[in-house]
Scaffold this active site. Structure first.
Site, mmCIF file in Angstrom:
data_model
loop_
_atom_site.group_PDB
_atom_site.id
_atom_site.type_symbol
_atom_site.label_atom_id
_atom_site.label_comp_id
_atom_site.label_asym_id
_atom_site.label_seq_id
_atom_site.Cartn_x
_atom_site.Cartn_y
_atom_site.Cartn_z
ATOM 1 N N CYS A 119 0.827 -1.224 0.000
ATOM 2 C CA CYS A 119 0.000 0.000 0.000
ATOM 3 C C CYS A 119 0.856 1.268 0.000
ATOM 4 O O CYS A 119 0.362 2.349 -0.305
ATOM 5 C CB CYS A 119 -0.928 0.010 1.203
ATOM 6 S SG CYS A 119 -1.973 -1.432 1.296
ATOM 7 N N HIS A 260 -3.235 7.248 2.509
ATOM 8 C CA HIS A 260 -3.672 5.925 2.067
ATOM 9 C C HIS A 260 -5.005 5.597 2.746
ATOM 10 O O HIS A 260 -5.158 5.771 3.962
ATOM 11 C CB HIS A 260 -2.610 4.887 2.439
ATOM 12 C CG HIS A 260 -3.076 3.486 2.261
ATOM 13 N ND1 HIS A 260 -3.721 3.058 1.116
ATOM 14 C CD2 HIS A 260 -3.027 2.400 3.087
ATOM 15 C CE1 HIS A 260 -4.036 1.789 1.249
ATOM 16 N NE2 HIS A 260 -3.638 1.367 2.439
ATOM 17 N N ASN A 290 -10.164 -0.060 0.202
ATOM 18 C CA ASN A 290 -8.710 0.051 0.258
ATOM 19 C C ASN A 290 -8.152 -0.564 -1.036
ATOM 20 O O ASN A 290 -8.257 -1.771 -1.235
ATOM 21 C CB ASN A 290 -8.218 -0.716 1.498
ATOM 22 C CG ASN A 290 -6.718 -0.754 1.623
ATOM 23 O OD1 ASN A 290 -5.980 -0.524 0.667
ATOM 24 N ND2 ASN A 290 -6.241 -1.071 2.815
HETATM 25 O O1 UT7 Z 1 -3.718 -1.083 3.775
HETATM 26 C C1 UT7 Z 1 -3.102 -1.681 4.863
HETATM 27 C C2 UT7 Z 1 -3.766 -2.967 5.163
HETATM 28 N N1 UT7 Z 1 -4.747 -3.170 6.110
HETATM 29 C C3 UT7 Z 1 -5.255 -2.371 7.087
HETATM 30 O O2 UT7 Z 1 -5.005 -1.232 7.253
HETATM 31 C C4 UT7 Z 1 -6.231 -3.046 7.996
HETATM 32 C C5 UT7 Z 1 -6.085 -2.703 9.452
HETATM 33 N N2 UT7 Z 1 -7.068 -3.413 10.250
HETATM 34 C C6 UT7 Z 1 -8.402 -3.178 10.206
HETATM 35 O O3 UT7 Z 1 -8.840 -2.327 9.450
HETATM 36 C C7 UT7 Z 1 -9.312 -3.952 11.141
HETATM 37 O O4 UT7 Z 1 -8.518 -4.773 11.964
HETATM 38 C C8 UT7 Z 1 -10.373 -4.817 10.408
HETATM 39 C C9 UT7 Z 1 -11.415 -3.923 9.753
HETATM 40 C C10 UT7 Z 1 -9.725 -5.706 9.354
HETATM 41 C C11 UT7 Z 1 -11.074 -5.711 11.391
HETATM 42 O O5 UT7 Z 1 -11.690 -4.910 12.406
HETATM 43 P P1 UT7 Z 1 -11.447 -5.219 13.946
HETATM 44 O O6 UT7 Z 1 -12.231 -4.228 14.697
HETATM 45 O O7 UT7 Z 1 -9.967 -5.283 14.178
HETATM 46 O O8 UT7 Z 1 -12.107 -6.640 14.094
HETATM 47 P P2 UT7 Z 1 -11.483 -7.985 14.642
HETATM 48 O O9 UT7 Z 1 -10.663 -8.669 13.586
HETATM 49 O O10 UT7 Z 1 -10.844 -7.728 15.975
HETATM 50 O O11 UT7 Z 1 -12.774 -8.841 14.866
HETATM 51 C C12 UT7 Z 1 -13.785 -8.457 15.825
HETATM 52 C C13 UT7 Z 1 -14.986 -9.351 15.634
HETATM 53 C C14 UT7 Z 1 -14.636 -10.836 15.610
HETATM 54 O O12 UT7 Z 1 -15.682 -11.529 16.233
HETATM 55 P P3 UT7 Z 1 -15.557 -12.047 17.737
HETATM 56 O O13 UT7 Z 1 -14.343 -12.920 17.757
HETATM 57 O O14 UT7 Z 1 -15.393 -10.794 18.562
HETATM 58 O O15 UT7 Z 1 -16.843 -12.748 17.975
HETATM 59 C C15 UT7 Z 1 -14.628 -11.163 14.149
HETATM 60 O O16 UT7 Z 1 -14.903 -12.524 13.889
HETATM 61 O O17 UT7 Z 1 -15.621 -9.066 14.379
HETATM 62 C C16 UT7 Z 1 -15.742 -10.275 13.638
HETATM 63 N N3 UT7 Z 1 -15.607 -9.946 12.209
HETATM 64 C C17 UT7 Z 1 -16.661 -9.632 11.451
HETATM 65 N N4 UT7 Z 1 -17.968 -9.553 11.722
HETATM 66 C C18 UT7 Z 1 -18.799 -9.197 10.703
HETATM 67 C C19 UT7 Z 1 -14.491 -9.870 11.488
HETATM 68 N N5 UT7 Z 1 -14.786 -9.510 10.217
HETATM 69 C C20 UT7 Z 1 -16.137 -9.361 10.174
HETATM 70 C C21 UT7 Z 1 -17.042 -9.009 9.166
HETATM 71 N N6 UT7 Z 1 -18.354 -8.932 9.467
HETATM 72 N N7 UT7 Z 1 -16.626 -8.722 7.902
#
Ligand code: UT7
Length: 333
Positions: A119, A260, A290
């Site tokens: 990125c 970004h 993204n």
């Molecule tokens: O360009 C550079 C590359 N990437 C980034 O900049 C990404 C940086 N990270 C992020 O943007 C975030 O970490 C995400 C958007 C990818 C994920 O958000 P989060 O708040 O960190 O969620 P998490 O992975 O901690 O998951 C929280 C909960 C989990 O459920 P439990 O275990 O709490 O029951 C996940 O299973 O949300 C669940 N979850 C979803 N639920 C509905 C994860 N993805 C989804 C989804 N829809 N798409």
């Protein structure tokens, strides 16, 4: 690195290209356990553009974007000495996409190569291109960032696939006799120790021990979202503060911080920590997701074409991504 060479560098034109295909959160709700509300709240994304793999690829999108920038600069591909194409979704490792884009545009035998910094790719490529023009070695350099992330995400993996979209953004850099024009400060950093947070494995042996329990599909992006989130929030702040300190500029001196588009919460956190006003930080992640190396160039082009950044102003471009990498570029336009 601060600038001190004989030539200045002007942005002669900018361009971008996105596929017509729109993938809305509602479409994702039909194929995975997610919701528009979850995606919008956690990322700020409502929809993203995606290629039609039967008819579009990284080369076609990159070609359209560079052509768009050449049109804006009122130039032809034959005017370019070099094209630098930043991408992590090249069609092949050999030849580079840059070679094929230049062939499509008729820019032969200009130099052409791909650059990989995930990125951060567009900002890295911009910094390299600017330095080559400023040094006097090259007169006109095309810089493009393009990724078709929809082809390397697994739509069974809801925590990764919902974030990404496809886009390209480009600029044409041209030598200028005024040495005050161009990049005032640039920084490019990497910390390969963090590679396991964001990687695209092609072979089983590339999957690290920490991920052996995850159902990874080879050829698809793997991301530890929480790790990348923490890294991004810190680096965004660090990179902006470093660039302001090194240039002696204040937030008021910069007309736009072109960031970004990773996750709107990451951008908001950086804005709050540094105290950046809303109107200086452009957001288009709601419509484009993204798009990795495509994102900063796409933002720049939309700001440029809509008159929100203009000649005579200073802008800062900032990105971070896989590698892990992070970079900044402060410009006098
Ligand atoms: O360009 C550079 C590359 N990437 C980034 O900049 C990404 C940086 N990270 C992020 O943007 C975030 O970490 C995400 C958007 C990818 C994920 O958000 P989060 O708040 O960190 O969620 P998490 O992975 O901690 O998951 C929280 C909960 C989990 O459920 P439990 O275990 O709490 O029951 C996940 O299973 O949300 C669940 N979850 C979803 N639920 C509905 C994860 N993805 C989804 C989804 N829809 N798409």
């Amino acid at each position: 690195m601060t600038a001190s060479a004989p030539f200045g560098v002007r942005i002669a034109g900018s361009g971008s290209a996105v596929p017509d295909g729109v993938l809305r959160n509602a479409d994702l709700e039909k194929v995975m356990d997610t919701s528009d509300e979850w995606i919008a709240q956690r990322t700020g994304i409502r929809e993203r553009r995606v290629v039609d793999p039967a008819n579009e690829d990284n080369v076609s999108l990159g070609t359209a974007s560079v052509q768009n920038a050449l049109d804006d600069a009122q130039m032809q591909a034959a005017d370019l000495d070099l094209l630098i194409h930043a991408t992590v979704t090249a069609e092949m490792t050999c030849p580079s996409n840059a070679c094929r884009i230049m062939a499509n545009l008729g820019g032969i035998p200009s130099g052409a190569f791909d650059l990989v910094a995930a990125c951060s790719g567009f900002v890295y490529a911009l910094n390299v291109g600017e330095a080559l023009v400023r040094s006097g070695r090259y007169r006109t350099v095309g810089v493009t960032g393009c990724d078709i992330m929809s082809t390397v995400v697994d739509y069974d993996d809801r925590s990764v696939s919902i974030l990404f979209g496809d886009a390209a953004g480009s600029v044409i850099l041209q030598r200028d006799e005024n040495p005050k024009l161009g990049c005032l400060y640039q920084a490019m950093h990497a910390d390969g120790r963090g590679w396991e947070s964001l990687y695209l494995p092609r072979r089983d042996r590339e999957v690290p021990a920490s991920d052996l329990d995850n159902p990874i599909k080879l050829g698809n992006l793997r991301m530890n979202g929480r790790e990348v989130y923490k890294f991004a929030v810190n680096k965004f702040r660090e990179v902006i503060e470093d660039a302001l300190t090194q240039t002696g500029l204040a937030v008021e001196d910069i007309s736009q911080f072109v960031c970004h588009q990773s996750n709107v919460r990451i951008i908001q956190a950086a804005k709050e920590r540094i105290g950046l006003p809303d109107d200086k930080v452009y957001i288009n992640i709601d419509k484009f997701g993204n798009s990795s190396a495509g994102s900063v160039g796409l933002c720049f082009d939309q700001l440029w074409k809509s008159g929100r950044i203009n000649r005579g102003e200073k802008v800062m471009l900032i990105a971070f991504g896989g590698g892990l990498t992070w970079a900044s570029s402060v410009w006098q336009l």
